[in-house]
Write an enzyme that holds these catalytic residues in place. Sequence first.
Site, PDB file in Angstrom:
ATOM      1  N   CYS A  54       0.830  -1.203   0.000  1.00  0.00           N
ATOM      2  CA  CYS A  54       0.000   0.000   0.000  1.00  0.00           C
ATOM      3  C   CYS A  54       0.869   1.259   0.000  1.00  0.00           C
ATOM      4  CB  CYS A  54      -0.920  -0.013   1.226  1.00  0.00           C
ATOM      5  SG  CYS A  54      -1.658   1.580   1.627  1.00  0.00           S
ATOM      6  N   GLY A  55       0.721   2.089  -1.034  1.00  0.00           N
ATOM      7  CA  GLY A  55       1.519   3.309  -1.148  1.00  0.00           C
ATOM      8  C   GLY A  55       1.274   4.281  -0.008  1.00  0.00           C
ATOM      9  N   HIS A  56       0.014   4.411   0.424  1.00  0.00           N
ATOM     10  CA  HIS A  56      -0.297   5.315   1.535  1.00  0.00           C
ATOM     11  C   HIS A  56       0.353   4.822   2.831  1.00  0.00           C
ATOM     12  CE1 HIS A  56      -3.031   7.630  -0.888  1.00  0.00           C
ATOM     13  NE2 HIS A  56      -3.770   6.569  -1.173  1.00  0.00           N
ATOM     14  N   CYS A  57       0.404   3.506   3.003  1.00  0.00           N
ATOM     15  CA  CYS A  57       1.054   2.939   4.188  1.00  0.00           C
ATOM     16  C   CYS A  57       2.548   3.233   4.167  1.00  0.00           C
ATOM     17  CB  CYS A  57       0.831   1.419   4.250  1.00  0.00           C
ATOM     18  SG  CYS A  57      -0.904   0.912   4.200  1.00  0.00           S
TER      19      CYS A  57
END
Length: 496
Positions: A54-57
């Site tokens: 996950c990029g946001h993670c």
Amino acid sequence: MKFAQKALLAALSSAALVAGSEAPSDVLDLTESSFNSVVDPEPLMLVEFFAPWCGHCQALKPHYEEAATTLKDEGIKLAKVDCTVEEKVCSDQQVGGYPTLKVFRNGSPSDYAGTRKADGIISYMQKQALPAVSHVTSANLSDFKQKDKVVAVAFLSDGDSAERKVYTELADANRDDYMFGLVTDAEAAKAAGVTAPAVVLYRKFDEPEVKYDGEFNGEDIKAFLAAERVPLIDEVGPENFMTYFESGLPLAYYFTEPEAENLDTVLAGLKPLAKEHKGKMNFVWIDAVKFVNHAKGLNLRGESWPSFAIQDIQGSTKYPVDDLGKDPVQSIHDFTTQYLAGKLKPSIKSEPVPKEQDGPVHVLVADEFDLIFDEKKDVLVEFYAPWCGHCKKLAPTYDTLGEKYAAHKDKVMVAKMDATANDVPPSAGFQVQSFPTIKFKPAGSKAFVDFEGDRSLESFIDFISLNGKSGVKVSAEANDSGAAPVAEKAPSHEEL
């Protein structure tokens, strides 16, 4: 395919961790076997539920690590759960997206409502660790005022029981947004130049102290805090947008290149305007290069800067100005004056009205949105995005649905609208938040019903038959292969 890609990325991430070495972390790793034993005893704990791909993670990780190190000294623990491994834990906690952050108090969860920057996480958890109202004395008032960007302190006398009740209830309901203090020491109030009962908001911007000395009721004090918690004009981005959004006030954006030579001059010129309209609207400036898509979402062309737009968040309307001329401050002054006087019409983005409707599904655009409110017709509308995978998968079924009702177009309309190229007008009473969004309006009504069933031909037909008023009945037949159309599960959405 998408699941396989994510699984592969997760495996590669795990392999990289095994092959390399990471710096020691103050974030606890939780598993199914350790989750309850670690979380339940803690009076306060923050847990991140994440996926390695996950990029946001990944963007959150350094901020989360920094916050964990800072908060460790205050006895507040931060932990994380890898949902690609610990599926049961994440299912039990009803994790629906990544990252999900939850605050636990002795095992009882609540949603985290702070920002995803280190300072925001630290500030939010510090507030959570305090009682809703902290008792403040003359000895610690100076330190307490510096504990956050904005700090609210009530000055009450010992006999002000009614005011104390109002203030405590206000603090309990808004502890996520402010740090609340209470002073009952008359000498401390005198030293602060305050006459009880009163509330002072201490800030690290603009005027450092703002006093409220109106009628002591929760709603008025809350409105005062909401109006004064933001600077007269500040840069807006993902980390503070919700502060403005939750205020409910119209948001006035000055879109500019951050390196513009006249930026400081224009912002200084806008401050008096922002002060004049404080409590009516909030003023911000925004990086036009980085957030050009947001500019286009406000119906600015996004081709030259600076430009300006007002977004009425409550009314879901927008008012753009592409060309500010040679004097941006004067242009913005004139435009906001017209806006506040109610002399401007909102901008509604629309594709041209199609010259012909030769497909099985009616192509709807914003300029003819009122067709939906035809009282003689049941109307089903899909709001889609051209890039949305779920929308593309639905298209053949939706076309077939249109064909089923083709002989009954005078009574049933099956329509679709590209929600990236057309605005949903305020008259609709809703905004599109994910793709596809499917709405139904029965004949004789102006109220919409959400379609939430599986996206099979049979389900659509049954839904229209059950909720419609036109009386039209059609049947779902087998497709060319003799098999029933494949259903797509409705809960999958692609967010905006």
